[in-house]
Write a protein that holds these residues in place. Structure first.
Motif, mmCIF file in Angstrom:
data_model
loop_
_atom_site.group_PDB
_atom_site.id
_atom_site.type_symbol
_atom_site.label_atom_id
_atom_site.label_comp_id
_atom_site.label_asym_id
_atom_site.label_seq_id
_atom_site.Cartn_x
_atom_site.Cartn_y
_atom_site.Cartn_z
ATOM 1 N N UNK A 236 -60.654 -3.698 -27.530
ATOM 2 C CA UNK A 236 -60.804 -3.867 -26.081
ATOM 3 C C UNK A 236 -62.230 -4.195 -25.657
ATOM 4 N N UNK A 237 -62.321 -5.100 -24.704
ATOM 5 C CA UNK A 237 -63.610 -5.548 -24.161
ATOM 6 C C UNK A 237 -63.545 -5.492 -22.642
ATOM 7 N N UNK A 238 -64.700 -5.305 -22.017
ATOM 8 C CA UNK A 238 -64.768 -5.300 -20.568
ATOM 9 C C UNK A 238 -64.915 -6.714 -20.036
ATOM 10 N N UNK A 239 -63.892 -7.189 -19.346
ATOM 11 C CA UNK A 239 -63.924 -8.530 -18.751
ATOM 12 C C UNK A 239 -64.668 -8.442 -17.421
ATOM 13 N N UNK A 240 -65.747 -9.205 -17.291
ATOM 14 C CA UNK A 240 -66.531 -9.203 -16.049
ATOM 15 C C UNK A 240 -65.896 -10.171 -15.048
ATOM 16 N N UNK A 241 -65.277 -9.591 -14.029
ATOM 17 C CA UNK A 241 -64.668 -10.386 -12.962
ATOM 18 C C UNK A 241 -65.542 -10.255 -11.718
ATOM 19 N N UNK A 242 -66.025 -11.384 -11.216
ATOM 20 C CA UNK A 242 -66.883 -11.366 -10.040
ATOM 21 C C UNK A 242 -66.047 -11.224 -8.772
ATOM 22 N N UNK A 436 -72.132 -11.188 -25.771
ATOM 23 C CA UNK A 436 -72.409 -12.619 -25.619
ATOM 24 C C UNK A 436 -71.771 -13.493 -26.694
ATOM 25 N N UNK A 437 -71.695 -13.006 -27.926
ATOM 26 C CA UNK A 437 -71.110 -13.819 -28.988
ATOM 27 C C UNK A 437 -69.615 -14.011 -28.778
ATOM 28 N N UNK A 438 -68.929 -12.952 -28.388
ATOM 29 C CA UNK A 438 -67.486 -13.068 -28.141
ATOM 30 C C UNK A 438 -67.211 -13.888 -26.882
ATOM 31 N N UNK A 439 -68.114 -13.810 -25.907
ATOM 32 C CA UNK A 439 -67.985 -14.664 -24.725
ATOM 33 C C UNK A 439 -68.099 -16.134 -25.125
ATOM 34 N N UNK A 440 -69.093 -16.453 -25.935
ATOM 35 C CA UNK A 440 -69.310 -17.837 -26.366
ATOM 36 C C UNK A 440 -68.136 -18.363 -27.180
#
Length: 579
Positions: A236-242, A436-440
């Protein structure tokens, strides 16, 4: 308006790349104007325009929009008055569907907090992992869950725990009777209100001032939520939703449901609001449309049927398993569903038989959509009123781009060719929290790799075959579980079905089907095998069947294949030999 420069500077006009625009009903724009405010502005607008309209019904207790706004302001001011609170602090909410969940969400956003929705059934280990990752300093939870929270907070930044009880949201006399019921059902429960940092909800609300408060937000930059997900890969990862992501998706869904009227609809909230599907398609949409949010604390067919009869809701988003349970309940009557005009089904494939039966009984529309946490969540939907295609997830929402691509690049594949679905639009996340790596790995030039395999046809309708990770590789063949499940669902005896790949010494993997039969029906493995062989290529036919009373479901009704695989591993099951 049918063309718009959009938030990302792209023109959404008709083109070969976007054939779905020709299938939009005339009332639906190709893109929307998206608010650039705090998400809590949805509530401020509704309370300004419809102050005396019903906002919430919780088991008979009613809140007007004026009253709901007052409670949210009290919560926000109480949060802001704490000496250790600062804008951007993470506020975790660990509650079922109840008024306090709505108040903490909008009140927290007004105070400038970043909301972290937390599943109430998380184990101590799961909760600790999430709290440690997000750095939440405050958590709102139920008294029943406090012992678990106190154990999980060790080694985290959690310093303040606000404890509520369901009776805080119940009407008289239920609020007086509930504590008696709780003591009878949980005689060994010990709620330690004297523990460090623990505060009662009722006291916090009483001391909070109801004066106006709403922290300004840069909608395109400021994170409104960290919504945790397994994502397309890994833990699980925290998805940053604006704020902009959530507002855009709310606007897109409102535009799609173009016949819903402000101040007139009633939304049945059986989906959990802590899940992003329920949060956006129920809570945010209902508040934007100044509708009545009818909260159901837990999905249970008898209670939901009673609510349908009592309140006559007009909008009922859900998962296929919810509709299956209701339609197959011996307590269900055709008139129970007659008030429902719109149902958006998500989280799992929608069987055709279910769709047709529900629409016959309700007279409303049950349509399939698609989304993922990383997109706030909805990206595709079949038109509610207009041309639709069964078996597809529909077409992209206004302002949303989508294509099917190969493994190497983002170039679109030809119509009908299998590949990975990628999406782009104002609802797509800013990234994963501190990863950042998983985001990329999943975001490139604004395109989000969904991890789902599918096709697009010449009309722009998309079909999902399966998740990349759920693909079954048997003897060199690719098998998509959804295709096999659809065939099993068509059998008149089958109520629920799930398919997964199990280890096989000869083929690498082979297909196993888990079946739940309808009440009063019997069917043999041999009969199901014959049914499948008449409709599937031989290599796709299940080699093993397991009949069960139920399947493991998430709280939104999605079959948890992971749980089935864990059961297999624990039993060290050896599948049948082929042939």
């Amino acid at each position: 308006m049918n063309e718009d420069s959009g938030e990302k500077g792209e023109v959404f006009g008709r083109s070969e790349a976007r054939p779905w625009l020709d299938r939009y009903p005339l009332q639906i724009p190709h893109a929307c104007d998206y608010p650039k405010t705090n998400v809590a502005g949805l509530l401020l607008d509704a309370a300004r325009d419809y102050p005396d309209h019903e906002a919430i019904d919780f088991l008979g207790r009613h809140y007007t929009y004026k009253a709901l706004l007052r409670e949210c302001r009290r919560f926000a001011n109480a949060m802001r008055s704490h000496p250790d609170f600062a804008k951007g602090d993470r506020l975790a909410i660990m509650l079922p569907n109840c008024p306090q969940a709505v108040i903490a969400y909008f009140g927290g956003l007004m105070a400038g907090a970043v909301i972290v929705q937390t599943n109430p059934i998380y184990t101590e280990r799961e909760l600790h992992t999430q709290l440690a990752d997000c750095g939440a300093t405050t958590l709102v939870t139920l008294d029943l869950l406090l012992p678990r929270v106190l154990k999980a907070r060790e080694g985290t930044a959690l310093g303040r725990i606000v404890v509520t009880t369901l009776s805080d949201g119940l009407p008289f006399p239920k609020n007086k009777l509930y504590p008696i019921k709780r003591r009878r059902e949980y005689p060994d429960l010990k709620v330690d209100y004297r523990a460090a940092g623990v505060e009662r909800w009722s006291r916090l609300i009483r001391k909070g001032k109801s004066v106006p408060i709403c922290e300004e937000a840069d909608a395109s930059q400021d994170t409104a939520m960290l919504q945790y997900t397994g994502g397309t890969t890994g833990k699980p990862k925290g998805v940053m939703l604006t704020h902009g992501n959530l507002l855009a998706n709310t606007e897109q869904i409102a535009a799609w449901c173009c016949r819903l009227e402000d101040g007139k609809e009633k939304y049945l909230a059986a989906l959990p609001l802590f899940h992003v599907f329920g949060l956006t398609v129920l809570m945010n949409l209902a508040i934007k449309k100044a509708g009545a949010l009818i909260l159901v604390p837990r999905f249970e067919p008898r209670a939901v049927l009673d609510t349908l009869r009592r309140r006559r809701p007009t909008v009922f988003p859900g998962a296929p398993t919810m509709y299956i349970s209701l339609l197959n309940s011996p307590l269900a009557k055709p008139d129970d569903f007659s008030s429902v005009r719109v149902c958006v089904s998500g989280a799992a494939p929608l069987p055709k038989e279910l769709q047709e039966k529900f629409e016959r009984m309700s007279g409303g529309r049950l349509i399939e959509g698609y989304g993922l946490t990383e997109a706030s969540p909805v990206t595709h939907c079949n038109p509610v009123w207009g041309y639709r295609k069964f078996g597809t997830i529909g077409v992209p929402l206004p302002g949303t781009d989508a294509r099917i691509v190969g493994a190497e690049d983002l170039d679109p594949l030809p119509y009908g060719e299998l590949g990975e679905l990628v999406v782009k639009g104002p609802q797509v996340m800013a990234g994963y929290w501190n990863r950042p790596e998983e985001t990329a790995a999943v975001l490139k030039d604004g395109w989000l790799r969904t991890g789902d395999i599918g096709t697009m046809d010449e009309d722009g309708f998309f079909t999902i075959m399966d998740r990349k990770k759920d693909l079954i590789l048997a003897g060199g063949y690719n098998i998509y579980p959804r295709e096999v499940e659809e065939v099993l669902f068509e059998h008149p005896a089958v109520k629920e079905a799930s398919v997964l790949g199990v280890p096989d010494d000869y083929r690498g993997e082979t297909v196993k089907a888990y079946i739940v039969l309808k009440d009063g029906w019997q069917v043999s493995e041999m009969q199901l095998d014959k049914w499948c062989r008449e409709r599937l290529a031989p290599y796709k036919v299940p080699k093993a069947y397991e009949f069960r009373a139920s399947l493991p479901l998430s709280l939104i009704g999605k079959v948890m294949r992971r749980k089935l695989k864990e059961e297999l591993a624990q039993r060290e099951e050896v599948p049948n030999e082929p042939g």
